[in-house]
Structures are given as structure tokens and as C-alpha cells.
Design a protein around this motif. Structure first.
Motif, PDB file in Angstrom:
ATOM      1  N   SER A   1     -51.213 -50.805  -2.428  1.00 16.64           N
ATOM      2  CA  SER A   1     -50.027 -49.952  -2.480  1.00 16.64           C
ATOM      3  C   SER A   1     -49.494 -49.837  -3.903  1.00 16.64           C
ATOM      4  CB  SER A   1     -48.926 -50.520  -1.574  1.00 16.64           C
ATOM      5  OG  SER A   1     -48.513 -51.790  -2.042  1.00 16.64           O
ATOM      6  N   LEU A   2     -48.789 -48.718  -4.130  1.00 20.31           N
ATOM      7  CA  LEU A   2     -47.997 -48.541  -5.339  1.00 20.31           C
ATOM      8  C   LEU A   2     -46.542 -48.617  -4.896  1.00 20.31           C
ATOM      9  CD1 LEU A   2     -49.842 -45.602  -7.144  1.00 20.31           C
ATOM     10  CD2 LEU A   2     -49.874 -48.023  -7.748  1.00 20.31           C
ATOM     11  N   ALA A   3     -45.953 -49.755  -5.053  1.00 21.30           N
ATOM     12  CA  ALA A   3     -44.575 -49.967  -4.616  1.00 21.30           C
ATOM     13  C   ALA A   3     -43.956 -51.035  -5.494  1.00 21.30           C
ATOM     14  CB  ALA A   3     -44.531 -50.385  -3.148  1.00 21.30           C
ATOM     15  N   SER A   4     -42.636 -51.032  -5.561  1.00 21.52           N
ATOM     16  CA  SER A   4     -41.940 -52.030  -6.375  1.00 21.52           C
ATOM     17  C   SER A   4     -41.442 -53.195  -5.531  1.00 21.52           C
ATOM     18  CB  SER A   4     -40.755 -51.377  -7.099  1.00 21.52           C
ATOM     19  OG  SER A   4     -39.907 -50.728  -6.173  1.00 21.52           O
ATOM     20  N   ASN A   5     -41.364 -53.009  -4.213  1.00 21.40           N
ATOM     21  CA  ASN A   5     -40.884 -54.071  -3.322  1.00 21.40           C
ATOM     22  C   ASN A   5     -41.920 -54.364  -2.248  1.00 21.40           C
ATOM     23  OD1 ASN A   5     -38.273 -54.215  -4.579  1.00 21.40           O
ATOM     24  ND2 ASN A   5     -37.737 -52.327  -3.511  1.00 21.40           N
ATOM     25  N   ASN A   6     -41.708 -55.467  -1.524  1.00 27.44           N
ATOM     26  CA  ASN A   6     -42.598 -55.813  -0.425  1.00 27.44           C
ATOM     27  C   ASN A   6     -42.619 -54.708   0.622  1.00 27.44           C
ATOM     28  OD1 ASN A   6     -43.215 -58.226  -1.600  1.00 27.44           O
ATOM     29  ND2 ASN A   6     -42.372 -59.505   0.002  1.00 27.44           N
ATOM     30  N   LEU A   7     -43.748 -54.581   1.304  1.00 28.84           N
ATOM     31  CA  LEU A   7     -43.891 -53.624   2.385  1.00 28.84           C
ATOM     32  C   LEU A   7     -43.679 -54.337   3.719  1.00 28.84           C
ATOM     33  CD1 LEU A   7     -45.974 -52.846  -0.058  1.00 28.84           C
ATOM     34  CD2 LEU A   7     -46.604 -51.040   1.501  1.00 28.84           C
ATOM     35  N   THR A   8     -43.402 -53.561   4.768  1.00 27.35           N
ATOM     36  CA  THR A   8     -43.140 -54.125   6.089  1.00 27.35           C
ATOM     37  C   THR A   8     -44.302 -53.823   7.024  1.00 27.35           C
ATOM     38  OG1 THR A   8     -40.758 -53.890   5.806  1.00 27.35           O
ATOM     39  CG2 THR A   8     -41.575 -54.125   8.052  1.00 27.35           C
ATOM     40  N   ALA A   9     -44.832 -54.866   7.668  1.00 25.73           N
ATOM     41  CA  ALA A   9     -45.933 -54.713   8.618  1.00 25.73           C
ATOM     42  C   ALA A   9     -45.425 -54.974  10.035  1.00 25.73           C
ATOM     43  CB  ALA A   9     -47.063 -55.685   8.287  1.00 25.73           C
ATOM     44  N   THR A  10     -45.815 -54.092  10.957  1.00 26.33           N
ATOM     45  CA  THR A  10     -45.463 -54.231  12.364  1.00 26.33           C
ATOM     46  C   THR A  10     -46.736 -54.146  13.189  1.00 26.33           C
ATOM     47  OG1 THR A  10     -43.364 -53.108  11.928  1.00 26.33           O
ATOM     48  CG2 THR A  10     -44.048 -53.310  14.227  1.00 26.33           C
ATOM     49  N   LEU A  11     -46.920 -55.091  14.119  1.00 24.14           N
ATOM     50  CA  LEU A  11     -48.094 -55.101  14.989  1.00 24.14           C
ATOM     51  C   LEU A  11     -47.629 -55.014  16.435  1.00 24.14           C
ATOM     52  CD1 LEU A  11     -48.869 -56.858  12.320  1.00 24.14           C
ATOM     53  CD2 LEU A  11     -50.885 -57.454  13.644  1.00 24.14           C
ATOM     54  N   THR A  12     -48.184 -54.069  17.178  1.00 24.59           N
ATOM     55  CA  THR A  12     -47.810 -53.898  18.583  1.00 24.59           C
ATOM     56  C   THR A  12     -49.064 -53.707  19.422  1.00 24.59           C
ATOM     57  OG1 THR A  12     -47.516 -51.517  18.201  1.00 24.59           O
ATOM     58  CG2 THR A  12     -45.548 -52.890  18.099  1.00 24.59           C
ATOM     59  N   GLY A  13     -48.983 -54.152  20.681  1.00 23.46           N
ATOM     60  CA  GLY A  13     -50.091 -53.990  21.614  1.00 23.46           C
ATOM     61  C   GLY A  13     -49.867 -52.809  22.528  1.00 23.46           C
ATOM     62  N   THR A  14     -50.938 -52.384  23.191  1.00 17.38           N
ATOM     63  CA  THR A  14     -50.864 -51.219  24.068  1.00 17.38           C
ATOM     64  C   THR A  14     -50.947 -51.592  25.533  1.00 17.38           C
ATOM     65  OG1 THR A  14     -51.865 -49.820  22.371  1.00 17.38           O
ATOM     66  CG2 THR A  14     -51.938 -49.001  24.619  1.00 17.38           C
ATOM     67  N   SER A  15     -51.946 -52.392  25.905  1.00 16.75           N
ATOM     68  CA  SER A  15     -52.183 -52.660  27.325  1.00 16.75           C
ATOM     69  C   SER A  15     -51.306 -53.769  27.886  1.00 16.75           C
ATOM     70  CB  SER A  15     -53.654 -53.023  27.546  1.00 16.75           C
ATOM     71  OG  SER A  15     -53.920 -54.315  27.020  1.00 16.75           O
ATOM     72  N   GLY A  16     -50.820 -54.649  27.033  1.00 22.49           N
ATOM     73  CA  GLY A  16     -49.983 -55.740  27.512  1.00 22.49           C
ATOM     74  C   GLY A  16     -50.743 -56.990  27.921  1.00 22.49           C
ATOM     75  N   GLU A  17     -52.064 -57.002  27.762  1.00 26.08           N
ATOM     76  CA  GLU A  17     -52.823 -58.209  28.114  1.00 26.08           C
ATOM     77  C   GLU A  17     -52.656 -59.301  27.064  1.00 26.08           C
ATOM     78  OE1 GLU A  17     -55.749 -57.788  31.359  1.00 26.08           O
ATOM     79  OE2 GLU A  17     -56.926 -57.177  29.616  1.00 26.08           O
TER      80      GLU A  17
END
Length: 198
Positions: free
Chosen positions: A130-146
Motif C-alpha cells: 500500500s501507499l498510505a501514511s497510516n495503518n490499514l484496517t483488515a476485516t475478515l468475515t465468513g459466509t456459510s457460518g461453519e
């Protein structure tokens, strides 16, 4: 007479040459005066985030590893009940054509220590440039719910900005599987979405 004409022509040529030279000097002196100006140029870049990731991951757990992960065995070798069993000491009823005895495997195997939830941690699944001056935010989500408790050590605002890859921008995927809650006890799956925003 001819001589005077030639002399006049020569005089005019000299005068014209001198005038032309003076004109050239005048132009030259004007050209040496500097003219300056400043131009501001602005270039705008979009917030550049490049996400690398594996789009298919298969994890094969064998029977011995499953026994350890559930707490049913302390090593990945076959579990043998310790001490042996003296059947003669545990004989129950005896009748014609039938002998009944108990070996008490329920207490020998330590079944009360078993777990039905297994936690997974798969390292180095995704990475971010990335080209950014601050930390980036990562989000992880599931689809099926298993899978439950889907996350990463870099989840939240923990992805370091940078053009080279290192510990701060290479992520894992962590999740849990409850063996009693899945549709197929022999196979579980989920589609995990990884989103990284500046």
C-alpha cells in the motif's frame, strides 16, 4: 566615373553590413535578458491498496492429528489403554453359552477431557502492499457460518503500510470449528472474505 560608382557601391555595402551587424547586436542584447515563470504541477494518486491472497486452501487432518486436537490422545500415535485389563477380576454373570464382563474403558480413556471445538491458525495466507501514511484496517468475515471466531493477528487497524512485504503486512487466518454444530462431520468449509481499507 566608373571608379566613383564602384566606390559608392562599396560604401553603401559597407554601410549596409554595419547596419545589419548593429541590428544583430541589438537583437542579441535583447535575447540575453532572462524571462522566468513558475508552474505548479499537482499529481493526485488514488489510495493504492494491493491485496494478495490464496483463493483456495485445503487442510487435510488425519485420524491421529484429530485425536490430539480433540484431546482424545496426548500424542499423534495410536492410543493404547494403560495397565491392561484382568478380565477374570471383572467377570459378571455366567450362564450357559454366555459370559459377561466389563473392562471399564469409560474411565481408562479419560473421555471427560475431550473437546468438540478445534481452533485453526493458517499462516501467511494474504499480504498487502500500500501507499498510505497510516495503518490499514483488515476485516475478515465468513459466509456459510461453519467457521466461528474468524479473525487474524492483523485484524483491525494492524496492517502496516509499506511497499515491501514483512511481518506487519503478511496475515494469517484464524477460526474455530465446533464439531457438534457442523452439517457434515467429515468435512467443513466456509468462504472467508478479507477486506483491507486505508
Amino acid at each position: 566615373m566608373k571608379y566613383e560608382v564602384k566606390k559608392s557601391i562599396r560604401s553603401m555595402a559597407k554601410a549596409g553590413l554595419l547596419a545589419g551587424s548593429l541590428t544583430g547586436l541589438a537583437v542579441l542584447s535583447q535575447g540575453t535578458q532572462a524571462a522566468t515563470g513558475q508552474v505548479q504541477v499537482d499529481v493526485s494518486f488514488p489510495p493504492l491498496v494491493i491485496l494478495y491472497y490464496y483463493d483456495q486452501i485445503s487442510v487435510d487432518v488425519n485420524a491421529a492429528q484429530m485425536a490430539v486436537a480433540t484431546g482424545l490422545a496426548s500424542t499423534d500415535s495410536a492410543t493404547v489403554l494403560q495397565g491392561g485389563v484382568d478380565i477374570s477380576a471383572t467377570l459378571g454373570s455366567i450362564s450357559e453359552g454366555s459370559i459377561s464382563a466389563s473392562a471399564s474403558a469409560s474411565t481408562e480413556a479419560g473421555a471427560s477431557g475431550a473437546t468438540t471445538t478445534i481452533a485453526f491458525d493458517i499462516d501467511d495466507v494474504w499480504a498487502v502492499r500500500s501507499l498510505a501514511s497510516n495503518n490499514l484496517t483488515a476485516t475478515l468475515t465468513g459466509t456459510s457460518g461453519e467457521f466461528t471466531s474468524i479473525s487474524s493477528t492483523l485484524a483491525g487497524a494492524n496492517v502496516a503500510p509499506g511497499w515491501s512485504l514483512g511481518a506487519g503486512n503478511i496475515g494469517d487466518i484464524t477460526f474455530e470449528v465446533d464439531l457438534t454444530a457442523v452439517t457434515n462431520p467429515l468435512s467443513v468449509s466456509d468462504v472467508i472474505t478479507i477486506e483491507v481499507t486505508p
